[in-house]
Design an enzyme around this catalytic site. Structure first.
Site, PDB file in Angstrom:
ATOM      1  N   ARG A  31      66.519 -51.300 -48.882  1.00 16.09           N
ATOM      2  CA  ARG A  31      65.638 -52.028 -47.980  1.00 16.09           C
ATOM      3  C   ARG A  31      64.494 -51.088 -47.598  1.00 16.09           C
ATOM      4  O   ARG A  31      64.718 -49.979 -47.114  1.00 16.09           O
ATOM      5  CB  ARG A  31      66.402 -52.413 -46.725  1.00 16.09           C
ATOM      6  CG  ARG A  31      65.544 -53.163 -45.753  1.00 16.09           C
ATOM      7  CD  ARG A  31      66.324 -53.508 -44.531  1.00 16.09           C
ATOM      8  NE  ARG A  31      65.570 -54.416 -43.700  1.00 16.09           N
ATOM      9  CZ  ARG A  31      66.065 -55.004 -42.640  1.00 16.09           C
ATOM     10  NH1 ARG A  31      67.324 -54.805 -42.305  1.00 16.09           N
ATOM     11  NH2 ARG A  31      65.330 -55.809 -41.916  1.00 16.09           N
ATOM     12  N   ASP A  90      71.594 -55.226 -25.042  1.00 16.53           N
ATOM     13  CA  ASP A  90      72.618 -56.026 -25.710  1.00 16.53           C
ATOM     14  C   ASP A  90      72.744 -57.377 -24.998  1.00 16.53           C
ATOM     15  O   ASP A  90      73.066 -57.439 -23.817  1.00 16.53           O
ATOM     16  CB  ASP A  90      73.941 -55.253 -25.658  1.00 16.53           C
ATOM     17  CG  ASP A  90      74.986 -55.870 -26.563  1.00 16.53           C
ATOM     18  OD1 ASP A  90      75.220 -57.088 -26.455  1.00 16.53           O
ATOM     19  OD2 ASP A  90      75.560 -55.126 -27.370  1.00 16.53           O
ATOM     20  N   MET A  91      72.498 -58.460 -25.757  1.00 13.94           N
ATOM     21  CA  MET A  91      72.502 -59.791 -25.143  1.00 13.94           C
ATOM     22  C   MET A  91      73.857 -60.138 -24.522  1.00 13.94           C
ATOM     23  O   MET A  91      73.923 -60.788 -23.475  1.00 13.94           O
ATOM     24  CB  MET A  91      72.090 -60.835 -26.184  1.00 13.94           C
ATOM     25  CG  MET A  91      71.936 -62.219 -25.649  1.00 13.94           C
ATOM     26  SD  MET A  91      70.743 -62.329 -24.285  1.00 13.94           S
ATOM     27  CE  MET A  91      69.202 -62.555 -25.151  1.00 13.94           C
ATOM     28  N   ARG A  92      74.954 -59.694 -25.168  1.00 18.40           N
ATOM     29  CA  ARG A  92      76.276 -60.005 -24.601  1.00 18.40           C
ATOM     30  C   ARG A  92      76.432 -59.408 -23.218  1.00 18.40           C
ATOM     31  O   ARG A  92      76.963 -60.046 -22.308  1.00 18.40           O
ATOM     32  CB  ARG A  92      77.390 -59.456 -25.507  1.00 18.40           C
ATOM     33  CG  ARG A  92      77.728 -60.371 -26.646  1.00 18.40           C
ATOM     34  CD  ARG A  92      78.578 -59.673 -27.652  1.00 18.40           C
ATOM     35  NE  ARG A  92      77.855 -58.535 -28.232  1.00 18.40           N
ATOM     36  CZ  ARG A  92      78.179 -57.947 -29.375  1.00 18.40           C
ATOM     37  NH1 ARG A  92      79.216 -58.358 -30.048  1.00 18.40           N
ATOM     38  NH2 ARG A  92      77.476 -56.953 -29.848  1.00 18.40           N
ATOM     39  N   ARG A 113      62.224 -53.372 -28.006  1.00 19.53           N
ATOM     40  CA  ARG A 113      60.789 -53.451 -28.310  1.00 19.53           C
ATOM     41  C   ARG A 113      60.141 -54.548 -27.471  1.00 19.53           C
ATOM     42  O   ARG A 113      60.752 -55.582 -27.228  1.00 19.53           O
ATOM     43  CB  ARG A 113      60.574 -53.745 -29.796  1.00 19.53           C
ATOM     44  CG  ARG A 113      60.813 -52.552 -30.687  1.00 19.53           C
ATOM     45  CD  ARG A 113      60.768 -52.927 -32.151  1.00 19.53           C
ATOM     46  NE  ARG A 113      62.098 -53.057 -32.717  1.00 19.53           N
ATOM     47  CZ  ARG A 113      62.378 -53.606 -33.892  1.00 19.53           C
ATOM     48  NH1 ARG A 113      61.413 -54.114 -34.623  1.00 19.53           N
ATOM     49  NH2 ARG A 113      63.607 -53.672 -34.327  1.00 19.53           N
ATOM     50  N   ASN A 149      68.867 -57.753 -32.620  1.00 20.15           N
ATOM     51  CA  ASN A 149      68.307 -56.649 -31.855  1.00 20.15           C
ATOM     52  C   ASN A 149      66.808 -56.544 -32.137  1.00 20.15           C
ATOM     53  O   ASN A 149      66.012 -56.266 -31.259  1.00 20.15           O
ATOM     54  CB  ASN A 149      69.049 -55.366 -32.233  1.00 20.15           C
ATOM     55  CG  ASN A 149      68.960 -54.361 -31.129  1.00 20.15           C
ATOM     56  OD1 ASN A 149      68.816 -54.711 -29.954  1.00 20.15           O
ATOM     57  ND2 ASN A 149      68.993 -53.103 -31.499  1.00 20.15           N
ATOM     58  N   GLU A 171      70.976 -60.105 -45.508  1.00 18.29           N
ATOM     59  CA  GLU A 171      69.876 -59.373 -46.147  1.00 18.29           C
ATOM     60  C   GLU A 171      70.381 -58.533 -47.322  1.00 18.29           C
ATOM     61  O   GLU A 171      69.690 -58.380 -48.327  1.00 18.29           O
ATOM     62  CB  GLU A 171      69.189 -58.477 -45.104  1.00 18.29           C
ATOM     63  CG  GLU A 171      68.439 -59.303 -44.067  1.00 18.29           C
ATOM     64  CD  GLU A 171      68.297 -58.620 -42.733  1.00 18.29           C
ATOM     65  OE1 GLU A 171      69.341 -58.232 -42.144  1.00 18.29           O
ATOM     66  OE2 GLU A 171      67.168 -58.454 -42.262  1.00 18.29           O
ATOM     67  N   ASN A 221      70.463 -49.362 -46.630  1.00 16.92           N
ATOM     68  CA  ASN A 221      69.478 -49.722 -45.610  1.00 16.92           C
ATOM     69  C   ASN A 221      69.431 -48.551 -44.631  1.00 16.92           C
ATOM     70  O   ASN A 221      70.292 -48.410 -43.770  1.00 16.92           O
ATOM     71  CB  ASN A 221      69.950 -51.014 -44.927  1.00 16.92           C
ATOM     72  CG  ASN A 221      69.025 -51.459 -43.815  1.00 16.92           C
ATOM     73  OD1 ASN A 221      68.054 -50.770 -43.489  1.00 16.92           O
ATOM     74  ND2 ASN A 221      69.345 -52.592 -43.206  1.00 16.92           N
ATOM     75  N   HIS A 234      61.113 -58.887 -41.418  1.00 20.44           N
ATOM     76  CA  HIS A 234      62.360 -59.653 -41.550  1.00 20.44           C
ATOM     77  C   HIS A 234      62.335 -60.562 -42.774  1.00 20.44           C
ATOM     78  O   HIS A 234      63.033 -61.573 -42.842  1.00 20.44           O
ATOM     79  CB  HIS A 234      62.632 -60.522 -40.293  1.00 20.44           C
ATOM     80  CG  HIS A 234      63.147 -59.749 -39.132  1.00 20.44           C
ATOM     81  ND1 HIS A 234      62.760 -59.999 -37.830  1.00 20.44           N
ATOM     82  CD2 HIS A 234      64.015 -58.722 -39.058  1.00 20.44           C
ATOM     83  CE1 HIS A 234      63.363 -59.151 -37.022  1.00 20.44           C
ATOM     84  NE2 HIS A 234      64.135 -58.363 -37.746  1.00 20.44           N
TER      85      HIS A 234
HETATM   86  P1  AMP Z   1      71.867 -58.046 -34.845  1.00 16.63           P
HETATM   87  O1  AMP Z   1      70.767 -57.047 -34.645  1.00 16.63           O
HETATM   88  O2  AMP Z   1      71.465 -59.204 -35.704  1.00 16.63           O
HETATM   89  O3  AMP Z   1      73.170 -57.432 -35.257  1.00 16.63           O
HETATM   90  O4  AMP Z   1      72.173 -58.708 -33.396  1.00 16.63           O
HETATM   91  C1  AMP Z   1      72.548 -57.925 -32.297  1.00 16.63           C
HETATM   92  C2  AMP Z   1      72.426 -58.774 -31.034  1.00 16.63           C
HETATM   93  O5  AMP Z   1      73.270 -59.929 -31.148  1.00 16.63           O
HETATM   94  C3  AMP Z   1      72.871 -58.029 -29.779  1.00 16.63           C
HETATM   95  O6  AMP Z   1      71.947 -58.265 -28.727  1.00 16.63           O
HETATM   96  C4  AMP Z   1      74.197 -58.676 -29.465  1.00 16.63           C
HETATM   97  O7  AMP Z   1      74.479 -58.670 -28.095  1.00 16.63           O
HETATM   98  C5  AMP Z   1      73.945 -60.106 -29.921  1.00 16.63           C
HETATM   99  N1  AMP Z   1      75.207 -60.838 -30.070  1.00 16.63           N
HETATM  100  C6  AMP Z   1      76.180 -60.671 -30.993  1.00 16.63           C
HETATM  101  N2  AMP Z   1      77.220 -61.512 -30.740  1.00 16.63           N
HETATM  102  C7  AMP Z   1      76.890 -62.225 -29.637  1.00 16.63           C
HETATM  103  C8  AMP Z   1      77.529 -63.247 -28.879  1.00 16.63           C
HETATM  104  N3  AMP Z   1      78.735 -63.713 -29.205  1.00 16.63           N
HETATM  105  N4  AMP Z   1      76.881 -63.747 -27.801  1.00 16.63           N
HETATM  106  C9  AMP Z   1      75.658 -63.284 -27.459  1.00 16.63           C
HETATM  107  N5  AMP Z   1      74.996 -62.328 -28.126  1.00 16.63           N
HETATM  108  C10 AMP Z   1      75.586 -61.802 -29.207  1.00 16.63           C
END
Ligand code: AMP
Length: 399
Positions: free
Chosen positions: A93, A283-285, A241, A211, A379, A10, A181
């Site tokens: 991919r 980053d959501m965390r 985005r 993300n 995926e 990918n 997706h």
């Molecule tokens: P992905 O692109 O599917 O790998 O997802 C990445 C996103 O998932 C990022 O914004 C991370 O901050 C969020 N993420 C991963 N683990 C957690 C968690 N435990 N709580 C909140 N957000 C998370």
């Protein structure tokens, strides 16, 4: 004796993700990892399976100056770890399959030429995907190369969801609502068929929240509508985005602010979404723990848009039997899931807070009219399955 394996690749703009599978009935993963920051300060991370240490190390810039370099670094590592492995098929991919490709394809010269023509549709992703194929062709001249498309799952959605209300000639030129997706939706839909066949046969909205983020309305396993459109920019706000914006904003930025199209593209793809709204992080965390108004506003908008799209997608389905979460945020953030689901009894969704807090697979109450589920996506496995299927079909045809 050599051991036949399937490699999946990918290739993103600055990363190359890989997975290695044993060729057996159902692909069994042996290793997975990625090279990130290709061309800048590259770094290799890999999980080499049972009994092997996880690898995480900085690379010399020359070891991954481009995708060819990154792939040779990955292959060196895999050869050391699995000396008898021989890649019989490499699954890739590919973000855009255009109007024509609605299923995985063996990469021939003709297919490669078609995919190159689609690069203007996905200028940020497609050239890197194709660079990954070229690197794999050079490394494994004898292996079958298979392209799996993020658009394919949506190719049979209804015409009304395929068009933009632009002059008709643009549809013929390929300006359509493709949706993305698709590999993730295919995996989740396949899992539903396995674990909850009645739900799979019904009206499902899947929220892929990572993300990159999008949602898809699926009826009896087929995509009916999705939030992404011509590019992977439309719909929900994402890490960087913007998601849906009024196209008039582009005219304003160009005509009134004097920005170039490249600058606008950079803003829309790289500086918007959660990062743009919060001014802190994509980053959501980080945003969840920041506790400042700007971070909260970015989360508020993310949740608001998901709830709004859920209503629209449920209307497209004529009702709702399940809402399914996947992606890094969907699979892990109980807070975001709770904020999305609370107060949605009117659409038949009742969240069980204890189940949600324990990250259970079914997180709705027993009385909820529609089910709420968490299905971790995969995926790579979808790519590996398709690659192995096409390999077997090719072998059967030449037997
Ligand atoms: P992905 O692109 O599917 O790998 O997802 C990445 C996103 O998932 C990022 O914004 C991370 O901050 C969020 N993420 C991963 N683990 C957690 C968690 N435990 N709580 C909140 N957000 C998370």
């Amino acid at each position: 004796m050599s051991r036949p394996v399937t490699l999946t690749l990918n290739a993103g703009s600055s990363s190359l993700k890989f997975s290695l599978y044993d060729i057996s009935g159902e692909p069994a993963q042996l290793a997975a990892g990625l090279v990130e920051n290709i061309g800048k300060a590259p770094r290799l991370k890999a999980d080499l399976g049972e009994g092997e240490a996880r690898v995480a190390r900085e690379l010399d810039a020359a070891q991954a100056a481009d995708h060819h370099g990154a792939l040779s670094t990955v292959l060196d590592l895999l050869r050391q770890t699995f000396p008898t492995a021989r890649a019989s098929v490499v699954g890739h991919r590919v973000v855009h399959g255009g109007p024509r490709f609605s299923s995985p394809m063996v990469v021939t010269d003709g297919v490669m030429a078609e995919l190159r023509k689609l690069a203007p549709f996905a200028p940020i992703h497609q050239p890197h995907n194709l660079a990954g194929i070229a690197a794999a062709q050079a490394a494994f001249p004898e292996a079958l190369q298979v392209a799996c498309f993020d658009t394919a799952f949506h190719r049979h959605h209804p015409k009304a969801n395929d068009v933009f209300a632009l002059p008709r000639e643009y549809y013929d030129k390929g300006i359509r609502r493709y949706g993305f997706h698709g590999l993730s939706y295919e995996y989740v839909s396949g899992e539903l068929k396995r674990i909850a066949p009645l739900i799979h046969a019904g009206r499902v909205v899947v929220a892929h929240l990572g993300n990159g983020a999008s949602m898809c309305a699926i009826l009896d396993g087929r995509s009916v509508a999705s939030t992404m459109g011509f590019t992977a920019l439309d719909g929900l706000p994402m890490g960087t985005r913007c998601g849906q914006v009024d196209p008039g904003v582009i005219f304003y930025m160009v005509q009134q602010e004097g920005r170039t199209i490249d600058e606008v593209r950079d803003i829309f793809y790289n500086k918007s979404g959660l990062l743009g709204l919060s001014g802190i992080s994509n980053d959501m965390r980080v945003l969840e723990s920041a506790g400042v108004p700007e971070a909260n506003e970015a989360i508020d908008y993310f949740v608001f848009r998901i709830r709004r799209e859920l209503g629209g997608l449920a209307a497209a389905l004529g009702g709702l039997d399940a809402l399914v979460f996947c992606g890094g945020i969907g699979e892990n953030s109980r807070k975001i899931r709770r904020r999305i689901c609370d107060g949605l009894d009117w659409i038949g969704l009742e969240l069980d807070h204890d189940r949600n807090d324990s990250n259970a697979r079914v997180i709705s109450t027993d009385f909820s009219r529609a089910r709420i589920m968490v299905v971790p996506t995969n995926e790579e496995l979808v790519i590996a399955r398709a690659a192995q299927r096409l390999l077997a079909e090719g072998q059967a045809a030449t037997a």
